[in-house]
Scaffold this active site. Structure first.
Site, PDB file in Angstrom:
ATOM      1  N   SER A 123      38.958  36.962  41.457  1.00 36.56           N
ATOM      2  CA  SER A 123      39.150  38.420  41.403  1.00 36.56           C
ATOM      3  C   SER A 123      38.754  39.128  42.685  1.00 36.56           C
ATOM      4  CB  SER A 123      38.380  39.031  40.220  1.00 36.56           C
ATOM      5  OG  SER A 123      38.962  38.610  39.040  1.00 36.56           O
ATOM      6  N   SER A 124      39.175  38.561  43.809  1.00 35.16           N
ATOM      7  CA  SER A 124      38.906  39.241  45.073  1.00 35.16           C
ATOM      8  C   SER A 124      39.638  40.581  45.127  1.00 35.16           C
ATOM      9  CB  SER A 124      39.315  38.362  46.259  1.00 35.16           C
ATOM     10  OG  SER A 124      40.645  37.918  46.125  1.00 35.16           O
ATOM     11  N   ASP A 141      43.636  38.895  27.414  1.00 34.06           N
ATOM     12  CA  ASP A 141      43.282  40.318  27.554  1.00 34.06           C
ATOM     13  C   ASP A 141      44.460  41.244  27.323  1.00 34.06           C
ATOM     14  OD1 ASP A 141      44.447  39.677  30.052  1.00 34.06           O
ATOM     15  OD2 ASP A 141      42.889  40.668  31.255  1.00 34.06           O
ATOM     16  N   TYR A 145      53.190  35.032  35.682  1.00 37.54           N
ATOM     17  CA  TYR A 145      52.255  35.810  34.862  1.00 37.54           C
ATOM     18  C   TYR A 145      53.031  36.831  34.019  1.00 37.54           C
ATOM     19  CZ  TYR A 145      48.205  38.741  33.730  1.00 37.54           C
ATOM     20  OH  TYR A 145      47.229  39.449  33.074  1.00 37.54           O
ATOM     21  N   GLY A 171      42.004  35.373  47.093  1.00 42.13           N
ATOM     22  CA  GLY A 171      43.203  34.842  46.453  1.00 42.13           C
ATOM     23  C   GLY A 171      43.012  33.518  45.746  1.00 42.13           C
ATOM     24  N   ASP A 180      39.552  41.625  34.795  1.00 42.77           N
ATOM     25  CA  ASP A 180      38.936  41.436  36.115  1.00 42.77           C
ATOM     26  C   ASP A 180      38.150  42.670  36.574  1.00 42.77           C
ATOM     27  OD1 ASP A 180      40.326  39.130  35.766  1.00 42.77           O
ATOM     28  OD2 ASP A 180      41.799  39.491  37.328  1.00 42.77           O
ATOM     29  N   ARG A 226      34.487  37.812  39.751  1.00 41.10           N
ATOM     30  CA  ARG A 226      34.126  37.324  38.420  1.00 41.10           C
ATOM     31  C   ARG A 226      34.678  35.904  38.225  1.00 41.10           C
ATOM     32  NH1 ARG A 226      38.308  35.429  37.618  1.00 41.10           N
ATOM     33  NH2 ARG A 226      40.231  36.307  36.816  1.00 41.10           N
TER      34      ARG A 226
HETATM   35  C1  GLA Z   1      44.507  37.468  35.806  1.00 36.49           C
HETATM   36  C2  GLA Z   1      44.658  38.894  35.270  1.00 36.49           C
HETATM   37  C3  GLA Z   1      43.733  39.122  34.080  1.00 36.49           C
HETATM   38  C4  GLA Z   1      43.905  38.040  33.027  1.00 36.49           C
HETATM   39  C5  GLA Z   1      43.861  36.651  33.659  1.00 36.49           C
HETATM   40  C6  GLA Z   1      44.164  35.555  32.683  1.00 36.49           C
HETATM   41  O1  GLA Z   1      43.226  37.272  36.334  1.00 36.49           O
HETATM   42  O2  GLA Z   1      44.365  39.826  36.280  1.00 36.49           O
HETATM   43  O3  GLA Z   1      43.976  40.396  33.535  1.00 36.49           O
HETATM   44  O4  GLA Z   1      45.085  38.225  32.296  1.00 36.49           O
HETATM   45  O5  GLA Z   1      44.737  36.534  34.765  1.00 36.49           O
HETATM   46  O6  GLA Z   1      43.200  35.505  31.700  1.00 36.49           O
END
Ligand code: GLA
Length: 348
Positions: free
Chosen positions: A120-121, A35, A212, A116, A163, A26
């Site tokens: 969203s791999s 999120d 994060y 990576g 994701d 995505r």
């Molecule tokens: C990563 C996380 C998501 C989201 C994004 C930032 O991709 O896996 O859940 O928090 O960062 O928007």
């Protein structure tokens, strides 16, 4: 029945029919770091993704990948997915631990996603593995929640639901307005007259896990002071005494509004306005949320100098990875646009 050649380990028992499960990556158009506080995001499933193909049977999940020297070999009972080796097998183990399949699987993983880089791999791998092992796509939210739990157990990152939900719920030709509190998904058309392009910074996202988690903790600290950020307004944010928490909260509150405004602009065909929201999102992620890097800023700056680019921003968690841009059709001819694509499914 002939024996398999020595070394080509196949789980005991006759193989079932061949199964091919596909899950897209995505790109998030707007709404990052929203999120996990129940906010809004506007990702779309893209035309790059991961396929898991093979046969069910036996009592081991064994997957080979041309990208890895070692296969993922995971027993049906997994105590702690985070301890699985090699590291990529943790995502497989996370799914096995959450799904609890009754039988194993022997097959291969292929992907057209850059691994990576913020597309969203890992979610695509998880969703494809879950489908291959028997999970259903009938309820994309439940599938995404299962994959979210798996990712947390596998990688130890307290990620949100965006994701896997984008991968599971993708709709061709549409971005997805995700409400991460009510867990509703509303498809929003992405017209053919615009392109969505993605450029990879090539930066290693080494800090992404710990930074994060830190950002997430800062949002929780802000919520402790003013209540859910989803419901907060800028007046409440301005009352947060701590300067850093105030900026983090301001990003989330303004980003949620930008998602609403971007959806509105796309529906009106006002791409200049949509692009302005993307630009503002990048500035907020850079200055208030501090998840950008000089390379990402340079890429966004270069895109903003390019004729036909409405707006660009970092996409995903940040700290490297990719930028996304909304452009006039064909405005950046040296890159192939990504297409808003259907969600995960079994291939015939
Ligand atoms: C990563 C996380 C998501 C989201 C994004 C930032 O991709 O896996 O859940 O928090 O960062 O928007």
């Amino acid at each position: 029945m002939t024996d398999p050649p020595s070394g080509a380990a196949r789980p005991p028992g006759p193989p079932g029919p061949r199964i091919q499960a596909y899950a897209p990556g995505r790109v998030n158009l707007i709404g990052d770091h929203t999120d996990y506080t129940g906010g809004l995001a506007l990702p779309m499933a893209i035309d790059l993704g991961t396929t898991v193909s093979g046969h069910r049977g036996g009592n081991t999940i064994r997957l080979h990948s041309v990208l890895a020297d070692e296969p993922a070999t995971v027993p049906l009972t997994v105590a702690d997915p985070a301890e699985t080796e090699p590291a990529w097998a943790r995502y497989v183990a996370g799914i096995v631990a959450e799904l609890g399949p009754r039988e194993g699987f022997d097959g291969e993983v292929f992907t057209t996603l850059p691994v990576g880089s913020g597309l969203s791999s890992s979610a695509a791998l998880e969703v494809a593995v879950a489908l291959a092992l028997g999970a259903s796509t009938d309820d994309p939210v439940a599938l995404a929640q299962l994959c979210q739990r798996a990712e947390r157990r596998a990688a130890g990152v307290p990620c949100g639901i965006m994701d896997p939900l984008a991968s599971a719920a993708g709709v061709e030709g549409h971005a997805l307005l995700l409400d991460c509190r009510s867990l509703t998904v509303e498809p929003v058309p992405v017209p053919d007259e615009v392109d969505v392009i993605v450029l990879d910074s090539g930066e290693e996202r080494a800090l992404v896990g710990s930074a994060y988690a830190q950002r997430r903790a800062e949002c929780e600290a802000a919520e402790h002071l003013i209540g859910p950020l989803r419901d907060a307004d800028l007046e409440a944010v301005a009352a947060i005494p701590d300067e850093l928490l105030r900026r983090r909260a301001r990003h989330v509150v303004t980003e949620n509004q930008r998602v609403v405004d971007t959806v509105d602009a796309l529906r009106r065909g006002d791409y200049v306005a949509a692009g302005a929201h993307l630009r503002a999102s990048h500035e907020s992620l850079r200055d208030d949320f501090e998840v950008s890097t000089p390379v990402l800023d340079n890429l966004v700056g270069a895109l903003h100098e390019t004729p036909g680019v409405f707006g660009a921003r970092l996409t995903g968690a940040g700290f490297g990875g990719c930028v996304v841009a909304l452009t006039e059709r064909g405005a950046v001819p040296w890159t192939t646009p990504v297409r808003p694509s259907p969600g995960a499914h079994l291939l015939p």
